[in-house]
Design an enzyme around this catalytic site. Structure first.
Site, short mmCIF file in Angstrom:
data_model
loop_
_atom_site.label_atom_id
_atom_site.label_comp_id
_atom_site.label_asym_id
_atom_site.label_seq_id
_atom_site.Cartn_x
_atom_site.Cartn_y
_atom_site.Cartn_z
N SER A 154 6.63 -0.67 -5.03
CA SER A 154 6.99 0.72 -4.73
C SER A 154 7.23 1.51 -6.02
CB SER A 154 8.21 0.75 -3.80
OG SER A 154 8.40 2.03 -3.25
N GLU A 248 0.55 2.26 5.63
CA GLU A 248 1.62 2.85 4.81
C GLU A 248 1.22 4.19 4.18
OE1 GLU A 248 2.59 1.26 0.83
OE2 GLU A 248 1.52 -0.53 1.48
#
Length: 303
Positions: A154, A248
């Site tokens: 991330s 995502e």
């Protein structure tokens, strides 16, 4: 479904997805104070225990708190500097110790997990400065860069790519490879899947990304390559393994990075896992696909 194991795996995926959609994603949108949000994420780390065949040492490197994780039953053959996620303003050693231990044991590696300074108390360049200080200190300790990897998930994926770009530009020792897990590479949030996958991703919200990205960049423009490494020079970087899921919001960051790396003459392996969401690798105890992804990372390091 004829395969009972596959059926169980799909049921487990469905249950985890539902739990995240009900509990985690709405909480990320609440106007919680930073201390409360960070404490909540630290508490959630109990869902990701450290495996028993990993040993953990807490120490400092270059003034930065770090966890050093090693397999108990094997001599480490590589070093992985893993930079944790949390949208630049959350996350810690606690939240990512479980995943770091998985990487250490599977790859037979020493994993160094820095607890870099977080925004907004410490905006850019505090976090990347901490990460570079830890990496440089390891090189000064005669850690072999040919057996060293930088990884990140991330926001940590953004820091990992930024660190590699810095090292290249400064003439520093580049690692053997880079591992990016669901990387957050564009703080301007201009990727198409930021909107198109917003309802599909059960883990990550646009609000969470914007809150963290704005806190981290401070006065730096959101599309500046210093904070959005997707827009930086991608030439001359080590081989990369990039992982993300089809479901995502940051999928487009990965796909654009792969295209840009190819244009820059870089080498990358990209695996986009069906039905998976942001940072799904953390759920390896519940999801078989996460287990496969972690073994892919281990194989990349071993090679």
């Amino acid at each position: 479904m004829k395969d009972p194991l596959k059926a169980v795996e799909l049921i487990s995926e469905t249950l985890v997805r539902a739990a995240l959609r009900v509990a985690f994603k709405p909480a990320a949108k609440l106007p919680l104070s930073l201390p409360a949000l960070r404490r909540g994420l630290d508490v959630s780390s109990k869902l990701f225990p450290v495996r028993g065949d990993a040993q953990v040492e807490m120490t400092e490197i270059a003034g930065c708190p770090v966890a050093i994780i090693k397999p108990k039953s094997a001599t480490p053959q590589a070093t992985i500097v893993h930079l944790h996620g949390g949208a630049f303003f959350a996350g810690s050693i606690k939240t990512h110790l479980g995943m770091a231990a998985e990487m250490a044991v599977r790859a037979e590696a020493t994993v160094v997990l820095p607890e870099y300074r977080l925004a907004p108390e410490h905006p850019f360049p505090a976090a990347i400065d901490d990460c570079q200080a830890v990496y440089d200190a390891l090189m000064d300790q005669y850690v072999d860069p040919a057996n060293t990897f930088i990884s990140g998930d991330s926001a940590g994926g953004s820091l990992a790519l930024s660190l590699a770009q810095r090292l290249r530009d400064d003439g520093g020792e580049l690692p053997a490879g880079i591992v990016l897990i669901s990387p957050y590479l564009d703080l301007s949030l201009s990727g198409q899947t930021i909107q198109s996958k917003a309802k599909l991703d059960p883990m990550l919200s646009i609000d969470f990304l914007k809150r963290g990205g704005d806190a981290y960049r401070g006065e730096v423009a959101c599309a500046d390559p210093l904070v959005s490494p997707l827009f930086g020079d991608l030439g001359g970087l080590p081989p990369m393994l990039i992982q993300c899921g089809t479901d995502e919001v940051l999928l487009d960051d990965t796909e654009r990075l792969v295209d840009a790396l190819a244009q820059a003459g870089g080498v990358s392996t990209c695996t986009i896992y069906p039905r998976m969401w942001h940072d799904f690798q953390m759920f390896n105890l519940l999801i078989g696909t996460a287990d496969k992804a972690l073994y892919e990372i281990a194989d990349f390091v071993r090679r």
